[in-house]
Motif scaffolding. Structure first.
Motif, PDB file in Angstrom:
ATOM      1  N   LYS A 271       6.126 -12.124   2.505  1.00 31.79           N
ATOM      2  CA  LYS A 271       6.914 -11.380   1.523  1.00 31.79           C
ATOM      3  C   LYS A 271       8.375 -11.816   1.553  1.00 31.79           C
ATOM      4  O   LYS A 271       9.027 -11.899   0.506  1.00 31.79           O
ATOM      5  N   ALA A 272       8.871 -12.103   2.735  1.00 29.85           N
ATOM      6  CA  ALA A 272      10.258 -12.565   2.850  1.00 29.85           C
ATOM      7  C   ALA A 272      10.413 -13.938   2.191  1.00 29.85           C
ATOM      8  O   ALA A 272      11.400 -14.207   1.493  1.00 29.85           O
ATOM      9  N   LEU A 273       9.421 -14.801   2.394  1.00 32.54           N
ATOM     10  CA  LEU A 273       9.457 -16.135   1.791  1.00 32.54           C
ATOM     11  C   LEU A 273       9.358 -16.035   0.272  1.00 32.54           C
ATOM     12  O   LEU A 273      10.122 -16.687  -0.458  1.00 32.54           O
ATOM     13  N   ALA A 274       8.424 -15.223  -0.214  1.00 29.11           N
ATOM     14  CA  ALA A 274       8.245 -15.056  -1.653  1.00 29.11           C
ATOM     15  C   ALA A 274       9.511 -14.507  -2.309  1.00 29.11           C
ATOM     16  O   ALA A 274       9.926 -14.955  -3.384  1.00 29.11           O
ATOM     17  N   ALA A 275      10.140 -13.527  -1.651  1.00 28.40           N
ATOM     18  CA  ALA A 275      11.349 -12.920  -2.195  1.00 28.40           C
ATOM     19  C   ALA A 275      12.492 -13.932  -2.277  1.00 28.40           C
ATOM     20  O   ALA A 275      13.262 -13.949  -3.247  1.00 28.40           O
ATOM     21  N   HIS A 276      12.589 -14.797  -1.280  1.00 29.94           N
ATOM     22  CA  HIS A 276      13.666 -15.786  -1.261  1.00 29.94           C
ATOM     23  C   HIS A 276      13.505 -16.806  -2.391  1.00 29.94           C
ATOM     24  O   HIS A 276      14.464 -17.059  -3.144  1.00 29.94           O
ATOM     25  N   VAL A 277      12.318 -17.391  -2.509  1.00 30.05           N
ATOM     26  CA  VAL A 277      12.146 -18.429  -3.530  1.00 30.05           C
ATOM     27  C   VAL A 277      12.201 -17.823  -4.936  1.00 30.05           C
ATOM     28  O   VAL A 277      12.643 -18.486  -5.884  1.00 30.05           O
ATOM     29  N   GLU A 278      11.784 -16.567  -5.071  1.00 31.16           N
ATOM     30  CA  GLU A 278      11.916 -15.884  -6.362  1.00 31.16           C
ATOM     31  C   GLU A 278      13.390 -15.790  -6.759  1.00 31.16           C
ATOM     32  O   GLU A 278      13.762 -16.081  -7.909  1.00 31.16           O
ATOM     33  N   GLN A 279      14.210 -15.411  -5.807  1.00 28.94           N
ATOM     34  CA  GLN A 279      15.647 -15.285  -6.073  1.00 28.94           C
ATOM     35  C   GLN A 279      16.255 -16.630  -6.463  1.00 28.94           C
ATOM     36  O   GLN A 279      17.090 -16.716  -7.370  1.00 28.94           O
ATOM     37  N   VAL A 280      15.831 -17.689  -5.790  1.00 27.82           N
ATOM     38  CA  VAL A 280      16.356 -19.025  -6.084  1.00 27.82           C
ATOM     39  C   VAL A 280      15.928 -19.475  -7.483  1.00 27.82           C
ATOM     40  O   VAL A 280      16.738 -20.002  -8.257  1.00 27.82           O
ATOM     41  N   VAL A 281      14.651 -19.292  -7.813  1.00 25.73           N
ATOM     42  CA  VAL A 281      14.151 -19.691  -9.136  1.00 25.73           C
ATOM     43  C   VAL A 281      14.867 -18.912 -10.234  1.00 25.73           C
ATOM     44  O   VAL A 281      15.299 -19.488 -11.244  1.00 25.73           O
ATOM     45  N   ARG A 282      15.025 -17.607 -10.048  1.00 29.09           N
ATOM     46  CA  ARG A 282      15.721 -16.794 -11.049  1.00 29.09           C
ATOM     47  C   ARG A 282      17.187 -17.217 -11.161  1.00 29.09           C
ATOM     48  O   ARG A 282      17.750 -17.262 -12.262  1.00 29.09           O
ATOM     49  N   GLY A 283      17.793 -17.547 -10.047  1.00 30.57           N
ATOM     50  CA  GLY A 283      19.191 -17.973 -10.057  1.00 30.57           C
ATOM     51  C   GLY A 283      19.410 -19.277 -10.796  1.00 30.57           C
ATOM     52  O   GLY A 283      20.526 -19.574 -11.227  1.00 30.57           O
ATOM     53  N   GLY A 284      18.347 -20.085 -10.930  1.00 25.14           N
ATOM     54  CA  GLY A 284      18.454 -21.345 -11.655  1.00 25.14           C
ATOM     55  C   GLY A 284      18.428 -21.174 -13.163  1.00 25.14           C
ATOM     56  O   GLY A 284      18.709 -22.124 -13.912  1.00 25.14           O
ATOM     57  N   MET A 285      18.083 -19.970 -13.615  1.00 26.18           N
ATOM     58  CA  MET A 285      18.048 -19.680 -15.041  1.00 26.18           C
ATOM     59  C   MET A 285      19.461 -19.451 -15.587  1.00 26.18           C
ATOM     60  O   MET A 285      20.347 -19.010 -14.848  1.00 26.18           O
ATOM     61  N   PRO A 286      19.684 -19.711 -16.879  1.00 31.29           N
ATOM     62  CA  PRO A 286      20.949 -19.296 -17.489  1.00 31.29           C
ATOM     63  C   PRO A 286      21.100 -17.789 -17.289  1.00 31.29           C
ATOM     64  O   PRO A 286      20.098 -17.063 -17.220  1.00 31.29           O
ATOM     65  N   GLU A 287      22.311 -17.305 -17.216  1.00 31.26           N
ATOM     66  CA  GLU A 287      22.556 -15.905 -16.862  1.00 31.26           C
ATOM     67  C   GLU A 287      21.798 -14.918 -17.755  1.00 31.26           C
ATOM     68  O   GLU A 287      21.289 -13.901 -17.283  1.00 31.26           O
ATOM     69  N   ALA A 288      21.678 -15.220 -19.034  1.00 38.00           N
ATOM     70  CA  ALA A 288      21.008 -14.314 -19.962  1.00 38.00           C
ATOM     71  C   ALA A 288      19.502 -14.246 -19.729  1.00 38.00           C
ATOM     72  O   ALA A 288      18.819 -13.375 -20.279  1.00 38.00           O
ATOM     73  N   ARG A 289      18.967 -15.163 -18.911  1.00 40.09           N
ATOM     74  CA  ARG A 289      17.511 -15.209 -18.687  1.00 40.09           C
ATOM     75  C   ARG A 289      17.121 -14.746 -17.286  1.00 40.09           C
ATOM     76  O   ARG A 289      16.039 -15.058 -16.821  1.00 40.09           O
ATOM     77  N   ARG A 290      17.978 -14.045 -16.616  1.00 41.37           N
ATOM     78  CA  ARG A 290      17.677 -13.635 -15.247  1.00 41.37           C
ATOM     79  C   ARG A 290      17.033 -12.259 -15.164  1.00 41.37           C
ATOM     80  O   ARG A 290      17.237 -11.499 -14.214  1.00 41.37           O
ATOM     81  N   LEU A 291      16.224 -11.935 -16.181  1.00 41.16           N
ATOM     82  CA  LEU A 291      15.514 -10.665 -16.197  1.00 41.16           C
ATOM     83  C   LEU A 291      14.361 -10.715 -15.209  1.00 41.16           C
ATOM     84  O   LEU A 291      13.855 -11.789 -14.874  1.00 41.16           O
TER      85      LEU A 291
END
Length: 278
Positions: free
Chosen positions: A256-276
């Motif tokens: 769960k810690a690993l999944a949460a980290h990579v999720e945050q990284v992938v979302r952070g790579g999106m343009p700001e308006a797409r970080r839903l």
């Protein structure tokens, strides 16, 4: 339990003009020819590759890459890759917006997709998935051990497995919470100290004047209608694939810690308006 995401606002209808149908025929026939050529070339090459290298595939993935790059050329769609592609042993995880992700992610990196078992039986797509080395998994707890062994064998053989932890495709304007189930495989003692995970963000930009969610494929959308829309487009948009820094599995205490980290990284790579996140 499976989950299919759908937005509150449906996609607007797309009307195909006479010129659009001309593009459908021209692009469609060209893509079919490219795919068939690729399949034949891969089948012939596997006749030599399999006896010499077994599970390893040192040659045939290059055919997949060429086919996918040509597909974007035929569609008139720009494909951009940013960041270093991982060379260490491990897997790749990405957000999931469309069936087009298969082409987007195969075009620049040698990966093997992890897919639900039902895909193996889909006409045409199932055959292509099998020949390119896709790993099929069933939602059956009784098969968990066997699937774990398949994961281990493929990963230890050096294959870069790629899966979509969201568990469903979206409109491309959000990254849903990552499910941690598949990450458990990497915490097996045979893999934990060897494996790395590379987060990847896939960003689509719609053609000018079209719905921003043009490339999104969600809910009960059928493949045929969506593919026709892309083939008919007078001018297609672009896709940007962002490769983030890989992380070591052993640096995380739980899946769960690993999944949460990579999720945050992938979302952070999106343009700001797409970080839903929903």
């Amino acid at each position: 339990m499976s989950f299919t995401w759908s937005p509150e606002e449906p996609a607007p209808p797309f009307k195909i003009t006479a010129g659009g149908w001309f593009r459908v025929v021209l692009r469609g026939l060209t893509l079919v020819a490219i795919l068939l050529t690729g399949v034949v070339a891969m089948m012939l090459l596997r006749l030599v590759e399999r006896p010499l290298h077994g599970m390893h595939r040192p040659w045939t993935p290059f055919i997949t890459q060429v086919v996918c790059r040509l597909a974007f050329f035929v569609l008139g769609m720009r494909h951009e890759a940013v960041g270093e592609r991982m060379t260490a042993r491990g897997a790749v995880v990405a957000n999931h917006s469309s069936w087009l992700d298969i082409f987007s992610l195969n075009a620049r990196k040698r990966v093997y997709f992890v897919s639900k078992a039902e895909v193996a039986g889909w006409p045409g797509i199932g055959f292509l998935a099998k020949i390119t080395g896709t790993v099929f998994i069933a939602r059956d707890p009784r098969e968990a051990k066997a699937q774990q062994e398949v994961f281990e064998d493929r990963l230890l053989a050096g294959h870069k497995l790629l899966f979509f932890p969201e568990g469903t495709s979206t409109d491309g304007f959000r990254v849903l919470p990552f499910k941690s189930t598949l990450f458990q495989a990497f915490f097996n003692e045979a893999l934990r100290h060897e494996m790395h995970i590379q987060p990847v963000t896939v960003i689509y930009t719609a053609p000018e004047g079209e719905d921003p969610r043009f490339y999104g494929w969600w809910g009960d959308m059928d493949f045929g209608s969506h593919a026709l829309k892309l083939l008919a487009a007078r001018r297609n948009g672009s896709v940007k694939v962002v490769y983030h820094v890989p992380v070591k599995v052993e640096d995380f205490a739980t899946r769960k810690a690993l999944a949460a980290h990579v999720e945050q990284v992938v979302r952070g790579g999106m343009p700001e308006a797409r970080r839903l996140s929903r």
